[in-house]
Design a protein around this motif. Structure first.
Motif, PDB file in Angstrom:
ATOM      1  N   LEU A 178      30.915  22.174 -29.760  1.00 42.67           N
ATOM      2  CA  LEU A 178      29.476  22.776 -29.968  1.00 42.67           C
ATOM      3  C   LEU A 178      28.875  22.064 -30.986  1.00 42.67           C
ATOM      4  O   LEU A 178      27.473  21.587 -31.000  1.00 42.67           O
ATOM      5  CB  LEU A 178      29.111  24.207 -29.810  1.00 42.67           C
ATOM      6  CG  LEU A 178      27.741  24.943 -29.644  1.00 42.67           C
ATOM      7  CD1 LEU A 178      27.255  24.283 -28.171  1.00 42.67           C
ATOM      8  CD2 LEU A 178      27.588  26.178 -29.520  1.00 42.67           C
ATOM      9  N   ALA A 179      29.325  22.084 -32.142  1.00 44.64           N
ATOM     10  CA  ALA A 179      28.789  21.727 -33.302  1.00 44.64           C
ATOM     11  C   ALA A 179      28.565  20.154 -33.171  1.00 44.64           C
ATOM     12  O   ALA A 179      27.515  19.412 -33.964  1.00 44.64           O
ATOM     13  CB  ALA A 179      29.766  21.814 -34.613  1.00 44.64           C
ATOM     14  N   LEU A 180      29.462  19.268 -32.449  1.00 48.18           N
ATOM     15  CA  LEU A 180      29.370  18.012 -32.317  1.00 48.18           C
ATOM     16  C   LEU A 180      28.116  17.559 -31.626  1.00 48.18           C
ATOM     17  O   LEU A 180      27.318  16.858 -31.811  1.00 48.18           O
ATOM     18  CB  LEU A 180      30.620  17.476 -31.553  1.00 48.18           C
ATOM     19  CG  LEU A 180      30.787  15.850 -31.154  1.00 48.18           C
ATOM     20  CD1 LEU A 180      30.648  15.078 -32.467  1.00 48.18           C
ATOM     21  CD2 LEU A 180      31.827  15.535 -30.301  1.00 48.18           C
ATOM     22  N   LEU A 181      28.081  18.633 -30.229  1.00 48.46           N
ATOM     23  CA  LEU A 181      26.636  18.433 -29.404  1.00 48.46           C
ATOM     24  C   LEU A 181      25.382  18.623 -30.343  1.00 48.46           C
ATOM     25  O   LEU A 181      24.723  17.677 -30.167  1.00 48.46           O
ATOM     26  CB  LEU A 181      26.739  19.280 -28.609  1.00 48.46           C
ATOM     27  CG  LEU A 181      27.846  19.224 -27.293  1.00 48.46           C
ATOM     28  CD1 LEU A 181      27.633  20.256 -26.352  1.00 48.46           C
ATOM     29  CD2 LEU A 181      27.576  17.866 -26.665  1.00 48.46           C
ATOM     30  N   GLN A 182      25.367  19.353 -31.263  1.00 46.92           N
ATOM     31  CA  GLN A 182      24.444  19.661 -32.121  1.00 46.92           C
ATOM     32  C   GLN A 182      24.049  18.378 -33.096  1.00 46.92           C
ATOM     33  O   GLN A 182      22.902  18.352 -33.245  1.00 46.92           O
ATOM     34  CB  GLN A 182      24.439  20.988 -32.828  1.00 46.92           C
ATOM     35  CG  GLN A 182      24.297  22.113 -31.921  1.00 46.92           C
ATOM     36  CD  GLN A 182      24.915  23.535 -32.563  1.00 46.92           C
ATOM     37  OE1 GLN A 182      25.381  23.436 -33.673  1.00 46.92           O
ATOM     38  NE2 GLN A 182      24.593  24.863 -32.211  1.00 46.92           N
ATOM     39  N   ARG A 183      24.989  17.812 -33.257  1.00 46.21           N
ATOM     40  CA  ARG A 183      24.813  16.696 -34.088  1.00 46.21           C
ATOM     41  C   ARG A 183      23.919  15.507 -33.323  1.00 46.21           C
ATOM     42  O   ARG A 183      23.238  14.835 -33.660  1.00 46.21           O
ATOM     43  CB  ARG A 183      26.095  16.019 -34.684  1.00 46.21           C
ATOM     44  CG  ARG A 183      25.708  14.988 -35.679  1.00 46.21           C
ATOM     45  CD  ARG A 183      27.209  15.080 -36.532  1.00 46.21           C
ATOM     46  NE  ARG A 183      28.158  14.030 -35.971  1.00 46.21           N
ATOM     47  CZ  ARG A 183      29.539  14.287 -35.713  1.00 46.21           C
ATOM     48  NH1 ARG A 183      29.966  15.381 -36.243  1.00 46.21           N
ATOM     49  NH2 ARG A 183      30.242  13.587 -35.200  1.00 46.21           N
ATOM     50  N   TYR A 184      24.462  15.453 -32.030  1.00 48.69           N
ATOM     51  CA  TYR A 184      23.851  14.420 -31.253  1.00 48.69           C
ATOM     52  C   TYR A 184      22.491  14.767 -30.810  1.00 48.69           C
ATOM     53  O   TYR A 184      21.614  13.867 -30.765  1.00 48.69           O
ATOM     54  CB  TYR A 184      24.645  14.071 -29.790  1.00 48.69           C
ATOM     55  CG  TYR A 184      25.902  13.397 -30.256  1.00 48.69           C
ATOM     56  CD1 TYR A 184      26.072  12.078 -30.639  1.00 48.69           C
ATOM     57  CD2 TYR A 184      27.105  13.981 -30.242  1.00 48.69           C
ATOM     58  CE1 TYR A 184      27.070  11.443 -30.761  1.00 48.69           C
ATOM     59  CE2 TYR A 184      28.358  13.069 -30.241  1.00 48.69           C
ATOM     60  CZ  TYR A 184      28.068  11.950 -30.725  1.00 48.69           C
ATOM     61  OH  TYR A 184      29.212  11.121 -30.794  1.00 48.69           O
ATOM     62  N   GLU A 185      22.174  16.150 -30.647  1.00 56.78           N
ATOM     63  CA  GLU A 185      20.783  16.494 -30.395  1.00 56.78           C
ATOM     64  C   GLU A 185      19.906  16.132 -31.424  1.00 56.78           C
ATOM     65  O   GLU A 185      18.628  15.931 -31.347  1.00 56.78           O
ATOM     66  CB  GLU A 185      20.929  18.154 -29.968  1.00 56.78           C
ATOM     67  CG  GLU A 185      21.595  18.264 -28.637  1.00 56.78           C
ATOM     68  CD  GLU A 185      21.283  19.720 -28.108  1.00 56.78           C
ATOM     69  OE1 GLU A 185      20.668  20.215 -27.221  1.00 56.78           O
ATOM     70  OE2 GLU A 185      21.719  20.843 -29.009  1.00 56.78           O
ATOM     71  N   ALA A 186      20.420  16.212 -32.505  1.00 58.50           N
ATOM     72  CA  ALA A 186      19.702  16.363 -33.800  1.00 58.50           C
ATOM     73  C   ALA A 186      19.002  14.758 -34.018  1.00 58.50           C
ATOM     74  O   ALA A 186      18.324  14.422 -34.534  1.00 58.50           O
ATOM     75  CB  ALA A 186      20.519  16.526 -35.188  1.00 58.50           C
ATOM     76  N   LEU A 187      20.042  13.853 -33.422  1.00 55.29           N
ATOM     77  CA  LEU A 187      19.725  12.456 -33.350  1.00 55.29           C
ATOM     78  C   LEU A 187      18.675  12.054 -32.279  1.00 55.29           C
ATOM     79  O   LEU A 187      18.051  11.094 -32.103  1.00 55.29           O
ATOM     80  CB  LEU A 187      20.923  11.651 -33.077  1.00 55.29           C
ATOM     81  CG  LEU A 187      21.755  11.600 -34.185  1.00 55.29           C
ATOM     82  CD1 LEU A 187      23.050  10.913 -33.569  1.00 55.29           C
ATOM     83  CD2 LEU A 187      21.366  10.713 -35.424  1.00 55.29           C
ATOM     84  N   GLY A 188      18.442  12.991 -31.384  1.00 56.03           N
ATOM     85  CA  GLY A 188      17.505  12.911 -30.274  1.00 56.03           C
ATOM     86  C   GLY A 188      17.997  12.737 -28.932  1.00 56.03           C
ATOM     87  O   GLY A 188      17.285  12.522 -27.930  1.00 56.03           O
ATOM     88  N   TYR A 189      19.373  12.887 -28.657  1.00 57.78           N
ATOM     89  CA  TYR A 189      19.729  12.675 -27.372  1.00 57.78           C
ATOM     90  C   TYR A 189      19.775  14.156 -26.671  1.00 57.78           C
ATOM     91  O   TYR A 189      19.982  14.952 -27.101  1.00 57.78           O
ATOM     92  CB  TYR A 189      21.333  12.376 -27.492  1.00 57.78           C
ATOM     93  CG  TYR A 189      21.505  10.945 -27.849  1.00 57.78           C
ATOM     94  CD1 TYR A 189      21.109   9.719 -27.428  1.00 57.78           C
ATOM     95  CD2 TYR A 189      22.026  10.427 -29.253  1.00 57.78           C
ATOM     96  CE1 TYR A 189      21.249   8.450 -27.515  1.00 57.78           C
ATOM     97  CE2 TYR A 189      22.380   9.238 -29.638  1.00 57.78           C
ATOM     98  CZ  TYR A 189      21.659   8.144 -28.765  1.00 57.78           C
ATOM     99  OH  TYR A 189      21.879   7.020 -29.120  1.00 57.78           O
ATOM    100  N   PRO A 190      19.216  13.878 -25.469  1.00 59.09           N
ATOM    101  CA  PRO A 190      19.196  15.081 -24.615  1.00 59.09           C
ATOM    102  C   PRO A 190      20.803  15.664 -24.294  1.00 59.09           C
ATOM    103  O   PRO A 190      21.723  14.697 -24.014  1.00 59.09           O
ATOM    104  CB  PRO A 190      18.444  14.735 -23.379  1.00 59.09           C
ATOM    105  CG  PRO A 190      17.613  13.421 -23.564  1.00 59.09           C
ATOM    106  CD  PRO A 190      18.603  12.846 -24.824  1.00 59.09           C
ATOM    107  N   VAL A 191      21.035  16.925 -24.209  1.00 62.69           N
ATOM    108  CA  VAL A 191      22.264  17.400 -23.727  1.00 62.69           C
ATOM    109  C   VAL A 191      22.286  18.347 -22.860  1.00 62.69           C
ATOM    110  O   VAL A 191      21.556  19.318 -22.994  1.00 62.69           O
ATOM    111  CB  VAL A 191      23.134  18.052 -25.151  1.00 62.69           C
ATOM    112  CG1 VAL A 191      24.409  18.641 -24.835  1.00 62.69           C
ATOM    113  CG2 VAL A 191      23.317  17.086 -26.317  1.00 62.69           C
ATOM    114  N   VAL A 192      23.081  18.178 -21.820  1.00 61.57           N
ATOM    115  CA  VAL A 192      23.226  19.091 -20.594  1.00 61.57           C
ATOM    116  C   VAL A 192      24.601  19.663 -20.432  1.00 61.57           C
ATOM    117  O   VAL A 192      25.225  18.970 -20.677  1.00 61.57           O
ATOM    118  CB  VAL A 192      22.648  18.462 -19.146  1.00 61.57           C
ATOM    119  CG1 VAL A 192      22.766  19.386 -18.281  1.00 61.57           C
ATOM    120  CG2 VAL A 192      21.403  18.149 -19.462  1.00 61.57           C
TER     121      VAL A 192
END
Length: 347
Positions: A178-192
């Protein structure tokens, strides 16, 4: 690795087969031309390629659901699934369209390409709005693998979306993933996030697919076929069962679809999916160092600001990427991924 040389007989056979194919295509095109001139085909109308079989296409009319098998005029090359086309239909005595001919291709909003056996980029699908990169809680994803898919997607110019599948297997609180996903979301990538184990497990995915044409990519075993099977319950997409690999201790999935096809998704308004094994997985071998660097979106504002124009972002003084790494503007794992990708391309 050097290319295998063909002997005289093999070259003759290849040339003979190519000549026969060209002759058949010419004869078919002449017949279509005669029918068009004779008025056997109806007026021009828009449609979209839903499947491609050499010089034969299945075209879905813009105002209809049933695809029509169409020939391809000889002056039209390189059409792929997802292309918007202009076609004309021929009716039988009862007024039903029995066949058609494609006479023009529309402009492409986007095109997904893959290198062929000779390393030349060839289009495999067109007019795609988003690439859904599927990974799963199990097998546990490695950040470098996600980054490789993101770089490949960024190189196409098509918007990538990260899809975490099998979230029913997540530990309480989400853990490191989940922490990894939040890192990608911070870059602007949508996460589903998705799961096929709950009735509402695909709600977020349905919302993301609505009014878009999408493709799914991802490594084997992450559940792409299971997701597609849920999205297309009426299609006969056979799903390979998970099997244990005793040597590697991993679990792998298989799929058996063989040709690119565009599907209308019944569960999301205006949603379409282009699927084929050739699209589900694609590599980076055709990219150069600059394209790889540009595939890391947080690098883009830094590229071109190094002290040396030929900086390779290794140990050079005045490297803008290295300075950003030291200041914490670039995550160490992302920079390590970048270096690993470049090293893998040099091997």
């Amino acid at each position: 690795m050097s290319k295998r040389k063909l002997n005289r007989q093999q070259r003759w056979r290849i040339e003979k087969i190519q000549a026969e194919r060209a002759a058949r295509a010419t004869r078919l095109d002449e017949k279509d031309g005669e029918k068009l001139a004779a008025g056997e085909y109806g007026p021009e109308q828009p449609g979209r390629v839903v499947a491609h079989f050499g010089r034969t296409l299945d075209v879905r009319p813009e105002d209809g659901d049933e695809a029509v098998r169409c020939h391809l005029r000889a002056n039209l090359e390189g059409l792929v699934t997802g292309d918007r086309v202009i076609w004309r239909g021929r009716q039988d005595a009862e007024g039903a369209i029995v066949e058609g001919v494609v006479v023009a291709r529309g402009e492409r909003d986007s095109v997904l390409e893959r290198p062929d056996a000779r390393g030349q980029l060839k289009p495999v699908a067109a007019n795609i709005d988003q690439i859904l990169i599927v990974f799963a809680v199990e097998p546990e994803p490695h950040p470098n693998l996600i980054d490789r898919y993101l770089v490949a997607a960024e190189a196409t110019g098509i918007a990538p979306v990260l899809v975490l599948n099998k979230i029913d297997l997540l530990p309480e609180g989400g853990g490191e993933l989940l922490a990894l996903l939040q890192r990608y979301e911070a870059l602007g990538y949508p996460v589903v996030t998705t799961t096929t184990e709950r009735e509402d497990g695909l709600d977020a995915l349905h919302a993301r697919l609505a009014e878009r044409t999408s493709v799914f990519v991802g490594q084997s075993g992450v559940g792409k076929s299971s997701l597609i099977g849920r999205l297309l319950p009426d299609e006969e997409l056979r799903i390979g069962a998970l099997s244990k690999d005793s040597r590697k201790g991993t679990r792998k999935g298989t799929h058996t679809t063989t040709t690119a096809r565009l599907y209308t998704l019944p569960s999301a308004e205006g949603a379409e999916l282009i699927d084929s094994p050739g699209i589900r997985e694609f590599g980076l071998g055709h990219l150069d160092e600059q394209q790889v660097a540009e595939g890391f979106i947080e690098f883009r504002d830094l590229l071109g600001h190094c002290r040396f124009r030929d900086c390779r972002h290794r140990q050079e003084p005045g490297c803008a990427l290295l300075e950003a790494l030291e200041r914490g503007k670039v995550h160490p794992e992302r920079f390590a991924s970048y270096r690993r990708i470049l090293d893998s391309l040099e091997q």
